[in-house]
Design a protein around this motif. Sequence first.
Motif, PDB file in Angstrom:
ATOM      1  N   ASP A   1       0.813  -1.220   0.000  1.00  0.00           N
ATOM      2  CA  ASP A   1       0.000   0.000   0.000  1.00  0.00           C
ATOM      3  C   ASP A   1       0.844   1.267   0.000  1.00  0.00           C
ATOM      4  OD1 ASP A   1       0.975  -0.684   2.460  1.00  0.00           O
ATOM      5  OD2 ASP A   1      -0.665   0.230   3.576  1.00  0.00           O
TER       6      ASP A   1
ATOM      7  N   THR B   1      -9.020  -7.263   7.459  1.00  0.00           N
ATOM      8  CA  THR B   1      -9.342  -7.450   6.041  1.00  0.00           C
ATOM      9  C   THR B   1      -8.509  -8.580   5.428  1.00  0.00           C
ATOM     10  OG1 THR B   1      -9.590  -5.070   6.044  1.00  0.00           O
ATOM     11  CG2 THR B   1      -9.738  -6.161   3.912  1.00  0.00           C
ATOM     12  N   GLU B   2      -7.179  -8.476   5.561  1.00  0.00           N
ATOM     13  CA  GLU B   2      -6.341  -9.557   5.051  1.00  0.00           C
ATOM     14  C   GLU B   2      -6.031 -10.517   6.177  1.00  0.00           C
ATOM     15  OE1 GLU B   2      -2.690  -9.085   2.708  1.00  0.00           O
ATOM     16  OE2 GLU B   2      -3.854  -7.623   1.575  1.00  0.00           O
ATOM     17  N   ARG B   3      -6.115 -11.812   5.920  1.00  0.00           N
ATOM     18  CA  ARG B   3      -5.951 -12.789   6.995  1.00  0.00           C
ATOM     19  C   ARG B   3      -4.658 -12.543   7.752  1.00  0.00           C
ATOM     20  NH1 ARG B   3      -3.372 -17.743   7.842  1.00  0.00           N
ATOM     21  NH2 ARG B   3      -4.400 -18.943   9.473  1.00  0.00           N
ATOM     22  N   LYS B   4      -4.780 -12.549   9.086  1.00  0.00           N
ATOM     23  CA  LYS B   4      -3.617 -12.315   9.927  1.00  0.00           C
ATOM     24  C   LYS B   4      -3.015 -13.649  10.321  1.00  0.00           C
ATOM     25  CE  LYS B   4      -2.117 -11.186  14.349  1.00  0.00           C
ATOM     26  NZ  LYS B   4      -1.794 -12.593  14.554  1.00  0.00           N
TER      27      LYS B   4
END
Lengths: 272, 244
Positions: A73, B87-90
Amino acid sequence: MASTTVIDELKKSQIIELLEQGKRIDGRSLDEHRPLVIEINAIPKANGSARVRLGETEVICGVKIQPDRPFPDMGDKGIFICTAELLPLSHPSVETGPPGPDVIELARVVDRGIRESHMIDLSKLVILKNKSVIGVFADNVVVDYDGNLFDACSYAATAAVLSSKTPKWEMKDDVPTLVEGGESTLPTNTIPVSVTMGKIGNYIIVDPNGDEWNSMDARITITTDSNGNICALQKGGSNGFSFEEIIKCGELSVKVGATIREKLKQATKGGK
Amino acid sequence: MGGRDSTLVLLDENGIRCDGRKVDEPRRIMIKAGGLKNADGSAYIEFGDNKILVGVFGPRDVHPKHMSNTDTGILRVRYHMEPFSVTERKNPAPSRREIEISKVIKEALEPAVMLEKFPRTAVDVFIEVLQADGGTRCAALSAASVALADAGIPMRDMVASCAAGKAADTIILDVNNEEDQAGQADMPIGYMPSLEKITLLQLDGVLTPAEYKKCVETGIHGCKIVYELQKKALNDKYFGNGEK
């Protein structure tokens, strides 16, 4: 360092007795930091380096600069990562193995202070947007322990970054390629300075040494930038601060920070 | 963090924030005391879109034994995020961030808990973040205090927690995820309202000394709002029409 011995308990009562008379165990005034010695380019093979002694605490920081992939990002920004490690030779209680919570906190607080001040202009460290950027890695190692590693590591990393020279890369056939003779100083905006204060009883002391560190009820680390603004802060220890104490610590960090910033400037003048 | 450019309007001309709140308005907060059968004390908090469950065990025997202290009880805190909470798998393994947050929450609770009454024992606080949306450490700390009280562990005061920060050059209360990412500063505060002591304080972002003072004041104001809800949660369970 976490374990307290009988000697520590005796020292603690001595430290408190002295504070009641407005004195400290090593003769400093409450808002006085220990002698700070900064030696730059201690490690010539690094792109920048510094060896810092804060009283008897000693830290070496080396900066390595190399091309890297940007964070997903942050394709238009370079990378800055600062770490800290306690070497087993720094204190008899330090053991090898993965870092404990204290050391992880240390590394993250030092990194945060420099990062949040926006010291390095990361937007100028892009080789090709979203593909390749310059990574700046400042690794601190503690070689001798006498309290307040937060500030010692922070000053070492800041001095090492200020004295760093970055090589130049250009994209050739999709690979970052070194451009000979393109060395330049790192683009920096400000000089962050952290000031750590301990609370013992109702007294606030600047730059606690090892004995004071063992006797503290709580501590606070505040980082200020060249404009005298506060850019990062971490409270630690098993006690609290009143609102008035928090404001006082803020003022102390600006005042003490300004004198240390001058020392950092003097020591790194001329660069590598 | 760090004033990244964004098309998001953090504060409009009427002083309304991106999620419709005023500058000094916290998100919706719901705290429930109890809820877990096996834990000695527990609490559940919804703080905006954060959903956090806390279970407390103890005072109980210390394992490993060498950690025990003959002078006092010890407090152990584990802050953990579920892989599906973001949001993104941890990665489920504890990250460095989680280890640091566990430590600051432990140190924020220690001044409140009367551990000296229970030498050689441990009080374990397990914090599970089921869904995260900015400000998890504050929500977790607030819920952990309620869970400790629910476990009947003697305390000097509650620890209430809320963040203040800066976005669009304005000091705001209770920084949400968008404001944390795109805003200018985030300052989580933990506060013992009766003893008037700050036990958790962190900051990232740049503040002038005047803004710094305002920010601490704003955060303390938020903590007092949370404190009322903590008391209400305990009141509902033990004196109200809640279950049991």
